[in-house]
Write an enzyme that holds these catalytic residues in place. Structure first.
Site, mmCIF file in Angstrom:
data_model
loop_
_atom_site.group_PDB
_atom_site.id
_atom_site.type_symbol
_atom_site.label_atom_id
_atom_site.label_comp_id
_atom_site.label_asym_id
_atom_site.label_seq_id
_atom_site.Cartn_x
_atom_site.Cartn_y
_atom_site.Cartn_z
ATOM 1 N N LYS A 163 4.387 -0.629 5.916
ATOM 2 C CA LYS A 163 4.248 0.559 5.062
ATOM 3 C C LYS A 163 4.968 1.758 5.659
ATOM 4 C CE LYS A 163 -0.063 -0.623 2.690
ATOM 5 N NZ LYS A 163 -1.473 -0.275 2.465
ATOM 6 N N LYS A 167 4.440 -12.000 -4.697
ATOM 7 C CA LYS A 167 3.132 -11.918 -5.356
ATOM 8 C C LYS A 167 3.089 -10.743 -6.338
ATOM 9 C CE LYS A 167 0.414 -8.935 -2.491
ATOM 10 N NZ LYS A 167 -0.939 -8.554 -2.193
ATOM 11 N N LYS A 227 0.945 -4.065 -7.271
ATOM 12 C CA LYS A 227 1.179 -2.785 -7.948
ATOM 13 C C LYS A 227 2.415 -2.089 -7.386
ATOM 14 C CE LYS A 227 -2.357 -0.478 -5.179
ATOM 15 N NZ LYS A 227 -3.171 -1.621 -4.795
#
Ligand code: ADP
Ligand code: NA
Length: 329
Positions: free
Chosen positions: A114, A196, A199
């Site tokens: 991230k 996968k 969002k």
């Protein structure tokens, strides 16, 4: 305790949960409340580790709680609450931050991923200590088991290490939790079935939101990427898109994949997609109505969450008091 204590949380970072969240995690939450003493929280403290608009966050927290209730989380069988309404989470996290090594936290692969996406100057210290807050969530409730997918394994390992370290340093205080490997399905992005459903996907067309209007989700299913073949066969290597549609159909209809393969023998992908859209609509129509019902009565939803927070605090405050005592506060 008669039943194992279970803790799990989900971030209120979207207007709707998606099909992957449900089939991979939330459906197991609903099942686990029958066999365990489950604590489920909407983790809004975690959500602000990346920038959030206050009004949007407030809405998403409520709509997340409404979806959990609509999906079948039953407050007679589980404790449902919002993390920020239980101040002990942040308080315990501080103590745990002080026994976590800087290098140890820096080895968390989710942070590295991230932070590298955001740039290290923009990534917050909160994002860095996210897994420590997650450890506090779990240890506050003396959870025996934590439902985890593969992506959360490293964080649970850290939680176990911190619990063990604290217990050794200060005396037995925390239950060391075990992973409860969830048997949920992994749902893939409809537009890119090599990754996968998430969002953070590049295209919203790849994500089926639980609160999508039926026409919207039908269109997404119809446009799902498949392959140039014609045979409806479960083969995740060669036919990732078709296999993903079979997984979704099977999970929602309860029918085995092998039975579906037989049913679509000699038929095309179009028929499969039409039926997936139909089973999806059967599932989401009552769900959307139930969510609307909760959102239409804000006072009732507030009362449900206030009661959940009160129940959670009964447990959390006892653990925090014991922890503070050990530390010398
Ligand atoms: P996202 O990837 O959309 O950001 P989160 O990371 O917030 O989703 O995941 C919330 C929960 O849903 C986690 O337990 C995660 O393992 C599960 N989950 C998310 N995406 C999927 C998926 N595509 N298939 C199965 N489970 C998923
Ligand atoms: Na229960």
């Amino acid at each position: 305790r008669s039943a194992p204590r279970v803790l799990s949380g989900i971030q209120p970072t979207a207007d709707s949960f998606h099909l992957g969240n449900y089939l991979g995690a939330l459906r197991q939450w609903v099942a686990l409340q029958e066999t365990s003493d489950a604590f489920y929280c909407v983790v809004d403290l975690h959500a602000i580790t990346v920038a959030q608009d206050p009004a949007v966050l407030r809405h998403r927290t409520r709509v997340s709680a409404a979806q959990l209730l609509a999906l079948g989380i039953d407050t007679d069988r589980a404790t449902l609450f919002v993390q920020s309404q239980v101040p002990e989470h942040a308080q315990l996290a501080w103590v745990l931050n002080c026994i976590t090594g800087f290098g140890e936290a820096g080895r968390m692969t989710q942070f590295k991923d991230k932070a590298s996406r955001q740039g290290s100057d923009r990534a917050s210290v909160g994002l860095f200590t996210y897994p420590v807050l997650q450890a506090a969530d779990i240890l506050l409730y003396q959870a025996d088991q934590v439902p985890v997918g593969e992506d959360q394994r490293q964080h649970l390992e850290l939680t176990r290490d911190l619990a063990g370290r604290f217990n050794t340093t200060y005396g037995p205080t925390f239950t060391v939790p075990s992973p409860h490997i969830v048997s949920g399905a992994k749902i893939l992005d409809l537009q890119d079935p090599t990754s996968k459903m998430s969002k953070s996907a590049s295209s919203p067309a790849g994500i089926v939101d639980l609160l999508d209007e039926p026409a919207v989700s039908a269109k997404k299913i119809r446009s799902a990427v498949t392959d140039t073949g014609r045979e409806v066969r479960f083969d995740p290597q060669e036919k990732a898109g078709v296999s993903n549609l079979l997984t979704i159909h099977s999970a929602l209809s309860g029918r085995p994949v092998a039975e579906l393969e037989l049913e679509y023998a000699g038929r095309g992908y179009g028929d499969l997609k039409k039926d997936v859209a139909a089973v999806l609509t059967d599932f989401t129509t009552p769900l959307r109505a139930a969510v609307d019902g909760y959102l239409a009565d804000p006072a009732q939803l507030d009362a449900i969450l206030a009661e959940g927070a009160e129940r959670a605090r009964t447990v959390a405050s006892a653990t925090l008091a014991a922890t503070f005592d050990r530390v010398g506060f």
